[in-house]
Design an enzyme around this catalytic site. Structure first.
Site, short mmCIF file in Angstrom:
data_model
loop_
_atom_site.label_atom_id
_atom_site.label_comp_id
_atom_site.label_asym_id
_atom_site.label_seq_id
_atom_site.Cartn_x
_atom_site.Cartn_y
_atom_site.Cartn_z
CG HIS A 56 8.10 -21.91 -9.16
ND1 HIS A 56 8.32 -21.87 -10.51
CD2 HIS A 56 7.58 -20.70 -8.83
CE1 HIS A 56 7.94 -20.69 -10.98
NE2 HIS A 56 7.48 -19.95 -9.98
CG HIS A 58 8.59 -15.65 -7.32
ND1 HIS A 58 9.09 -15.11 -8.48
CD2 HIS A 58 7.80 -16.69 -7.69
CE1 HIS A 58 8.60 -15.78 -9.51
NE2 HIS A 58 7.81 -16.75 -9.05
CD GLN A 151 7.13 -10.99 -12.65
OE1 GLN A 151 7.36 -11.49 -11.56
NE2 GLN A 151 6.16 -11.41 -13.44
CG HIS A 209 7.47 -18.03 -14.23
ND1 HIS A 209 8.74 -18.05 -13.72
CD2 HIS A 209 6.64 -17.77 -13.19
CE1 HIS A 209 8.67 -17.81 -12.42
NE2 HIS A 209 7.41 -17.64 -12.06
CD GLU A 212 1.66 -17.92 -13.37
OE1 GLU A 212 2.74 -17.37 -13.66
OE2 GLU A 212 1.15 -17.89 -12.23
CG ASP A 308 4.54 -19.21 -7.68
OD1 ASP A 308 5.57 -18.55 -7.86
OD2 ASP A 308 3.57 -19.18 -8.46
CD1 TRP A 314 1.14 -12.21 -8.72
CD2 TRP A 314 3.03 -11.95 -7.54
NE1 TRP A 314 2.03 -11.47 -9.48
CE2 TRP A 314 3.19 -11.30 -8.78
CE3 TRP A 314 4.12 -11.92 -6.64
CZ2 TRP A 314 4.36 -10.62 -9.15
CZ3 TRP A 314 5.26 -11.25 -7.00
CH2 TRP A 314 5.38 -10.61 -8.24
FE FE2 Z 1 6.47 -18.06 -10.11
#
Ligand code: FE2
Length: 429
Positions: A56, A58, A151, A209, A212, A308, A314
């Protein structure tokens, strides 16, 4: 033989193993093989493992930290808002350059397969085209699997469903989703139905996802398991994050886990991100937020750990080290028993390889000759030390040699030295 590795310790603990490689595949594995290699490496009893796999990630956002500004609160929602500010300013060249740089880091860390979500909520599909280009360029040394990820919500964001279908038509191979971010529970459930039916029709894998959130009533994983089972997609579907499970009622979880198991849905936790982003509304006690990893494993469900984020809106840390991810997962889930620690190693190697459906992954004859020699005697020591990668081998060729910070790379068209420092001015173009 092209290459013979002598005196390796396997991930299952078997010592004194030789591994013979020919034409990019593992030809033989055994004690004191009576074969000569054109090249030989003495592992000296060190651990030899198939490569790390990140289930996982991005890659469209990676190494964008600081662009156009820094996430002040460090929260998930400010991160999503910040990514929204950055998106219109993205260029393909900058996306490609950052992704290529991250792949250099990955190879130096022995990370040779990555499943990356790619945002499809931009009508230009700029990131999709950039990452499809990167996927082709890195293919000789790294398997990049892309997930079409809405997203901003499949139903919440206008055009997301048609963009997702366009991304799949362009060559993105996995269907993504984000049901907990839709406008209502009903829309979340509807998005799962639409996405699973689309994937089933196309014969594609699904990775959403899912939940979350710290909201114990965020139960989209139940719907995902339901449609997976209904559509006969066992082994093709993963739920990423599943953090609401941390906060769910124990009785409900005792019903949920067998449903996930029956549906053959895999779970992907992201320990570094879950421990930093979840529980943000809590005072004390403050929830950890990571999904129930030991309980999922005990129920017979595949659980992988993903990175991730690395240096993005993030998360402003990370360097592509899946041993750091395993180390954090082990601590957050309190998986300190011997078998539990070994399971944490599998969560960044074999298990994600299975979830991604990687062909020829492993250390048995006939598998691709992709492996990593670590400066550690066993899998637990590898996690304890975040052990240096002595050699990273892809299809029988050494693609990285020496500890990561000083690693010497051998990748077509890429610099010989890897630089883990973050230089925003170079990345900002
Ligand atoms: Fe993610």
């Amino acid at each position: 033989m092209d290459l013979v590795i002598r005196n390796a310790t396997l991930p299952n603990g078997t010592p004194g193993i030789d591994i013979a490689i020919e034409s990019g595949r593992i030809a033989a594995v055994g004690h004191a093989l009576p074969l000569r290699g054109e090249q030989e490496i003495d592992a000296g009893g060190d651990l030899v493992t198939p490569p790390f796999v990140d289930a996982h990630f991005h890659m469209d956002a990676t190494l964008s930290h600081g662009l156009p500004r820094i996430n002040k609160s460090g929260t998930l929602l400010e991160g999503i808002a910040l990514w929204g500010e950055l998106k219109p300013a993205l260029t393909q060249d900058a996306l490609v350059e950052r992704a290529m740089q991250y792949c250099d880091w990955a190879v130096a860390r022995g990370l040779l397969a990555i499943r990356s979500h790619v945002d499809v909520c931009d009508d230009r599909l700029l990131a999709v085209e950039a990452l499809l280009h990167v996927k082709r360029r890195v293919a000789p040394y790294l398997d990049l699997q892309l997930v079409a990820f809405p997203q901003d919500g499949l139903l919440r964001s206008p055009g997301a469903l048609s963009n997702l279908k366009r991304a799949i038509a362009l060559g993105v191979e996995v269907v993504g989703g984000i049901p907990h971010f839709e406008r209502s529970m009903e829309d979340g459930a509807k998005s799962i139905l639409l996405l699973c039916e689309f994937a089933a029709e196309k014969g594609l894998r699904v990775d959403m996802h899912c939940d979350e959130s710290d909201d114990p009533l965020s139960r989209h994983i139940e719907t995902l398991a339901y449609h997976t089972q209904r559509l006969g997609m066992q082994g093709m579907v993963a739920g990423s994050h599943l953090t609401s499970m941390h906060s769910m009622d124990n009785y409900y979880v005792s019903k949920l886990l067998p449903l996930i198991r029956e549906a053959g849905v895999a779970a992907i936790a992201n320990p570094l991100i879950n421990i930093t982003l979840q529980g943000r509304q809590d005072t004390y006690p403050k929830r950890r937020g990571m999904t129930r990893v030991p309980e999922l494993l005990a129920a017979g469900i595949d659980v992988a750990f993903g990175h991730d984020c690395v240096m993005d809106p993030w998360y402003s840390l990370g360097s592509g080290d899946m041993l750091e991810v395993a180390h954090m997962g082990l601590h957050v889930a309190q998986m300190t028993g011997q078998e539990a620690m070994q399971a944490c190693f599998l969560a960044v190697t074999e298990t994600p390889a299975r979830i991604l459906g990687l062909e020829g992954y492993g250390l048995t004859p006939g598998c691709h000759a992709d492996l990593v020699i670590l400066d550690a005697g066993n899998t637990i020591e590898a996690i304890r030390l975040r052990a240096a990668r002595r050699f990273v081998i892809r299809r029988g060729n050494i693609v990285s040699q020496g500890p990561a910070a000083q690693a010497k790379l051998n990748l077509p068209g890429r610099p010989e030295r890897v630089d883990f420092r973050h230089m925003p001015e170079r990345m900002a173009r």
